[in-house]
Design an enzyme around this catalytic site. Structure first.
Site, short mmCIF file in Angstrom:
data_model
loop_
_atom_site.label_atom_id
_atom_site.label_comp_id
_atom_site.label_asym_id
_atom_site.label_seq_id
_atom_site.Cartn_x
_atom_site.Cartn_y
_atom_site.Cartn_z
N CYS A 113 22.40 32.67 41.19
CA CYS A 113 23.32 32.90 40.07
C CYS A 113 22.98 31.99 38.89
O CYS A 113 22.95 32.44 37.74
CB CYS A 113 24.77 32.73 40.50
N THR A 155 32.11 38.89 55.76
CA THR A 155 33.32 38.10 55.56
C THR A 155 33.21 37.10 54.41
O THR A 155 34.22 36.64 53.90
CB THR A 155 33.71 37.32 56.83
N GLY A 156 32.00 36.76 54.03
CA GLY A 156 31.82 35.81 52.93
C GLY A 156 32.22 36.41 51.60
O GLY A 156 32.51 37.61 51.51
#
Lengths: 360, 360, 360, 360
Positions: free
Chosen positions: B161, B26-27
Site C-alpha cells: 500500500c 477473516t483478515g
C-alpha cells in the site's frame, strides 16, 4: 456477484428513466442525494441548485463527486423535472411548495416541513406552518411503517434521523402488542457531527467537538413529535453528541406491564423485519459486533435493530443504529421515491458498507 | 444514473461468470475482497477459507456481510475455481503456490511474496524465497504502470500500500523525464491502523493507538524495495502511524536538477493519468479539499495525486492518497484481475466514496 | 513526592509575587496562559482581556477554569502590571507595543510580531512591520537556544510551534557541527487542530477536519523564516493537518556530507539537552513509545527528541514532538518569563502528562 | 497563583512524609497512581510492582514518567510501607489481603474486591469472596457520600467508575428526599476505552474500537450492585463504549412521583456539593459546555454534575461526567487516602485540566 435484483434493476434502466433534481445541493444531505442519484440505475440527475456555489462543480463541495461534470445551478433556474428532492433548512420547503409542484410531479422533502400530520403539531413543536393544506397529502418516508401509502405518493416527507432510529427500534413492540402505549419509555440517542450540517460554528469546530460526550437537546427534542405520532405514545427522549461523523444510535429502555420472553421479542422483530431489505437484526451472538452499531452500517441504507431482556427490573433494552445521512435522510428518501415511482425498492442503495471503518 | 460503462458491465454478466475463492478470509484484506466479490457483476464467490473461523458466517467477522449466506471453509477443503485471491501473511503463498495453481488457473496474491523480481531482492529485504521459479512469472498488480503485462497474466502480485501511493505519486516525473534517478527523494508516509491487520496487540489497542503521530519503520521499510524496483532509484522513506483506520498518504519531496515549471508538471501528470479510471488529480484550487486526502477516497479504488512547486528551494512536493485496503490492496487486486481476465476494468469497483466521512 | 525544586519554588512564593495579565484571553493560547498562571507559584493573575467576552467568567470559555472567579476585562481597561502576556492575532502587538510597555515592565508576546530580527524579514514573510524599532530588543522565547539572552529581557517573542519543534530537533546537529548549513534538509510536520485557533470555519468543522491527513502550507510556510534565522540554513518545509487537537510532530530528513555514527548523534543530543528540564530523548528502545510522540507530552511543557540513522541512503531522520499549546506556545512563554524574571525555571510547568491519553 | 491550600500543603510536606507502594504498576490505573504519587507533596513512592515488567523503568510503560528513576519490582519483593495501593485485577486482592496488611498499615484497593458490604452480594454479582471477614472493615472510597467513615480507615475500597458517576449524579435526589427509592430510574452510561484496561484484544483494537457507539453490558452490569448499595434502590443500567479514551458520562432519567421544580433541584445539588472540592455543577447556561462533559474534566479529579427538568413527561434528566481513571479510580483513591491519613484533602490532585483537549 451482483444479485438478481441488481440485474433486473439494470434491465429496467434501459426502458425507464426518471429525471431528478436536488434543491440545496451543497449541504451534507444534498451531497448525499447527489451521490446516490449519480449511481442510481433509473434516476438521472438534471440539476443541483445552490445559492452560494452556483456555477461551481459539485465535486468542489463533495470530493467523491470530483469525477462528475455537474455544476450547481441558481435556484431561480430550476427547470421541470420528474422528481424534486429538496434538502433545504426547515421552513424553506413549506414556503416554496407551490413552486416545487409547478416544477415537478413528485416532491421528496428532506426537511421537517411535512413530517407532522396537523397544523396544531407544527404550532406546538415548530414555528407554525405556512402551507398546512399540504400536510394531509404528505406521506412519511419510512417504508417499514408506511410502505403502502408511499406507492404513488407525490409528496413525501423524509423522517428525522433520530426519530427514524427510534421508531424502527420500538415499532415491532407496538405492532405485536407487547406494548400498548401506557408504558414508560426512555430513549437515549447518540449522534454524529454530520447531523449538525455543513455550517460549522464554535461548538462544532474540531477542537471543541472532537472526543465529546455532550448532552444536547436534553429535553424537548422536536423529533419527539414524530415518534409520538407514529408510536401513539410519548417518550422520554435525550440526545448526546459523540465523536463520530455519520451515525445515530438509539437505545430505548422499555418497561412492559406484563411478562415478556426473549421468544416473544424475536417473534415480534422477525415478524416486522424479516422481509425488509434495509433492516437486519443484531441481538447478541458472539464476536466483536453483537448489537447494532453505527459503524456496521456506515455509508449504507441499512438499519440494525437488536434487543436484550433484563429480568432483574423487567426491562427491554432496544438498540437501533443507522447512518443518519442514509437511512436517516438521503437513503430513506431515495428508498421512498423508488416505491412511489414503482421502481425496484433497493435501486441505487446496494452499497453494503466497509469493514473496518472508523468514526463512520 | 449509472454510466454506460456500468450498463455494459451488467450486460457482460449474463454471458460470462468467473468463479473466485479467497484464501484467508477473516483478515481485513480478505474481508475487503469478499465485499468486492459480492458486488462484482462477473465474479462469483465460491469459497472463503479460514483456519480459525471455519464454519462461521463471513458476516460474523465482517459486519457489512451479515446479509451473506457464505460461511468460511477449512483451508484443506479448498475446491477448484477460476481465480484464487490469497490474502495470507507474507511467506504463506510462496510455500503453497504449487498447490494454489493446482486449484486455480489464475492466482492473485495480496502478500509481498511475488512483488519483487529476483531471489536476491528477497534475500536482501525478506527472509529469502521458497519458490523463486515463480518470480519471473508474476506480474505486479498496479495497472497504471503495468497494464500491458497484466492482460492474460496468471500470477498477479498485489503491490504494497505504501509503495503504491509512492509510485503513483512519483511515476509521472520519471516517465516524463523530469527526474532521471540521480535526485534526492524523501518520502514521508502517514498510514491508518488497518495496515496493521486484524490481530490487535498492545501498540494497536485503542488507548495506545488513538490520537497518535507515531514514527514506525523510520528506516529500512520493506516497501522501499518495490519503489526502487519500479522507479529505478532508491528513496529516503519513513512511515508514521496516524489516527485513521483506512488510508495512506504519501508526501514526496523531490529536488530536480534542472528548472521545472508548473506547466511541465501538469503535462507530466495529465499525460500519465488523464485516461486512468482510478487516478484523479487534486492540485490546489479552492475549497476545503485542495490536495490529495485519504478521506476523499475512503472506501474507493481511487487514488488522488497532486503536487506543489516550491521555488525557494527548487523542490517539487508530490502528494498522493489512497485507501490502503482498496487501491492499496483488495481494490488493486480486483482491478488487476479484471484486466487479466479481460473483464471491464472498473467492474465491481464503482463505489464513489462518502462525504463527509471520518477517520476513513 | 514533589521534588526539591518544587519545594523551593513554593518557598519562593512567599517572598516574591509578580502580577501578570493576559491580553486576548478567550483564544486557545490565552486560555492556556490563564491555566498556567492560575497554578503558578509566583505569578498572580491581574486581568484577562477580551473584546467579545468582557464581563463573562473565564470559565465560560475555558471549562477547566470554571472554578475561577476571574472575569474577562475590556481591553481598554487594562491596568498596570508587572508582566503582560499578549495572545492576540499576528499584527496586533506590533501596533500596540508602545501601549503595552506603558502598562507593563515586561511584555511576552505569543504572536509572530517580534520573532524575526529584521524589518526585511517581515517584508519578505509577513506584511511588513509597524514597529521595527523593537525588533532588536526582542528575545526569542526558546530557552534551549537563547537562555542567556532571556535573563533580564523585557520583550520576549514566543516562537512558532512548528518552528519550535523543528529547531529543537535540528539544533544539536548544527551546534555539534554534524551539519554545516549546506546540506539538504526536508522537514515534514504534522499538527493538531488547536493550531488553527478557536474561530472555527468550514475546513475546521468536525465533519471536515476529523480523520484527515491534509496537506496545508505545502510550501512557503512562514515558520521557515524562524527556522532559517536560528539554524542558518533554509529547509524544505511542509505541514500536514492530522486528527489530533494538541500536538506538533516534526520529522526532519537530513543528509550529512560526511560519515556519522549513532555515537556521534547521541553525543550531540546528550550534549545539547541532558541538562534541559523540558527536553527528553526518545530514540529507539522497546515498548510502544519508542520515538517522540505528541501523545506522550500532551498537556506538558516537555519536548521529546529522537533520531534514527539510515545507512542505506546516508540519512539522519530526526523526530521531535511537542504540545503546540505548551512547549509550542503558552508553556514556552511562561518558561521564558520565568527566566527573564529570575524565577525558578520550571515554576508552574511541572505537570507530567497523562497515560493513556488520546488525540492529545 | 497557587491557592492558600496548596501552600499549606507544601508546608505540611516538610513535617510529614508517608511512604506508599503500588501493587500492579503496569496497568492504566497503576500508572495513574504512580503519576499522582510522583506529584504528591506528602506521599513518597517506595515501590511499584509488576510481574511482567520487573526491572524496567516505570517510564517504559507510562511515557509521562520517563523522567522517573523508579523501576518496577517483583511482587515477591514488596517491602514494608505506610500505605499500599493495589491496582490488580478483581479477585487478586481478596486472596492477598492478609499479606498486604503484613506489609502496610493502610490498604487502598482499586479493584472491586471490597466494594460490597456482604458476602451474599459477592455471591450474587461476582464469584463469591475469599476473605469476607474484611468486608465490614472496608470503607467505600467516595468521600462525597462516605467522608466521615474514611477518616482513619485502614482498608479503603475504590468505587467502580460507572458507579461513581451514577452515584454522584443521583445521590442528592435521595439525600434531599426528592426520590424515595420507589421511582423508575434509567441510567445510560458512555465510557472510554481506558476502562477496558491495557490488555488489548480484538474488540479493543483501534480499527474495531475507533468511532464506535457499542452497547456493552446492556443488562446485568456489576456496578449496579454498588449503586443499589448506596442509593437503596435498583436502577435500570446500560453501558455504551464510545470513541474516547478517558471518561465516563452517566445520564440518569428519573421520574419523581411528586412535583419538582428547578429550584428544588438546585437546592438539593447545591446542598450536597457546594463545599465539595471535587464536584462542580454544570447545568445549562450559555457557551459550548453547558452540561457535564468528560472532556471538561479529563485528567482531573473533578466530577461535573448537572440536570434538566422535562415538564412534558415529569422527568428529571441528570448528567454526570468524570475521568474514569481519576475521579473514577486513581484520583478517588488518593483523595480517600488523603482523608484517611489526615492529609490535605486535595493534596496531589490540583491539576485543573486542559482546553481544548480531545478524546480525553
Amino acid at each position: 456477484m451482483a444479485t438478481e435484483t441488481a440485474d433486473s434493476t439494470a434491465d429496467a434502466a434501459a426502458s425507464e428513466t426518471v429525471t431528478a433534481s436536488v434543491v440545496g445541493g451543497t449541504g451534507f444531505t444534498g451531497g448525499e442525494l447527489l451521490r446516490l442519484l449519480e449511481g442510481h440505475p433509473n434516476l438521472e440527475i438534471s440539476q443541483a441548485t445552490s445559492r452560494s456555489a452556483a456555477g461551481k462543480s459539485v465535486g468542489s463541495k463533495h470530493p467523491p463527486l470530483r469525477g462528475s461534470d455537474l455544476r450547481f445551478s441558481e435556484p431561480a433556474d430550476l427547470e421541470s423535472v420528474d422528481v424534486l428532492f429538496t434538502a433545504t433548512p426547515h421552513g424553506v420547503s413549506m414556503d416554496q411548495i407551490d413552486h416545487f409542484f409547478e416544477v415537478a410531479d413528485t416532491v421528496v422533502d428532506l426537511s421537517a416541513d411535512f413530517r407532522l400530520e396537523t397544523e396544531a403539531q407544527y404550532d406546538e413543536w415548530y414555528d407554525g406552518h405556512s402551507a398546512p393544506e399540504y400536510l394531509e397529502r404528505a406521506e412519511y418516508a419510512l417504508p417499514e411503517i408506511n410502505r403502502d401509502n408511499l406507492a404513488g405518493a407525490d409528496l413525501i416527507a423524509g423522517g428525522g434521523c433520530n426519530a427514524t432510529a427510534t421508531i424502527l427500534g420500538l415499532y415491532p413492540l407496538f405492532e405485536h402488542e407487547i406494548l400498548d402505549g401506557d408504558e414508560q419509555i426512555v430513549v437515549d440517542v447518540k449522534v454524529g457531527s454530520s447531523e449538525g450540517g455543513a455550517g460549522g460554528g464554535e461548538a462544532s469546530s474540531h477542537p471543541e467537538r472532537s472526543g465529546v460526550v455532550r448532552p444536547y437537546a436534553p429535553t424537548g427534542h422536536r423529533h419527539e413529535a414524530e415518534i409520538e405520532q407514529f408510536l401513539g405514545t410519548s417518550v422520554a427522549f435525550t440526545c448526546h453528541a459523540v465523536d463520530m461523523i455519520r451515525g445515530a444510535s438509539a437505545t430505548a429502555h422499555v418497561f412492559p406491564s406484563g411478562p415478556v420472553s426473549k421468544g416473544d421479542l424475536w417473534k415480534a422483530y422477525r415478524g416486522a423485519y424479516e422481509d425488509e431489505p434495509f433492516v437486519r437484526m443484531a441481538a447478541g451472538g458472539s464476536g466483536v459486533y453483537r448489537y447494532p452499531e453505527p459503524k456496521a452500517v456506515a455509508g449504507t441504507n441499512m438499519a440494525e435493530v437488536g434487543f436484550e431482556l433484563d429480568p432483574s427490573n423487567k426491562r427491554i433494552v432496544v438498540f437501533s443504529a443507522i447512518d443518519n445521512m442514509m437511512k436517516g435522510s438521503a437513503g430513506q428518501a431515495v428508498h421512498a421515491a423508488n416505491i412511489a415511482l414503482g421502481l425496484e425498492e433497493t435501486a441505487g442503495l446496494e452499497f453494503t458498507g466497509l469493514h473496518p471503518v472508523g468514526a463512520p
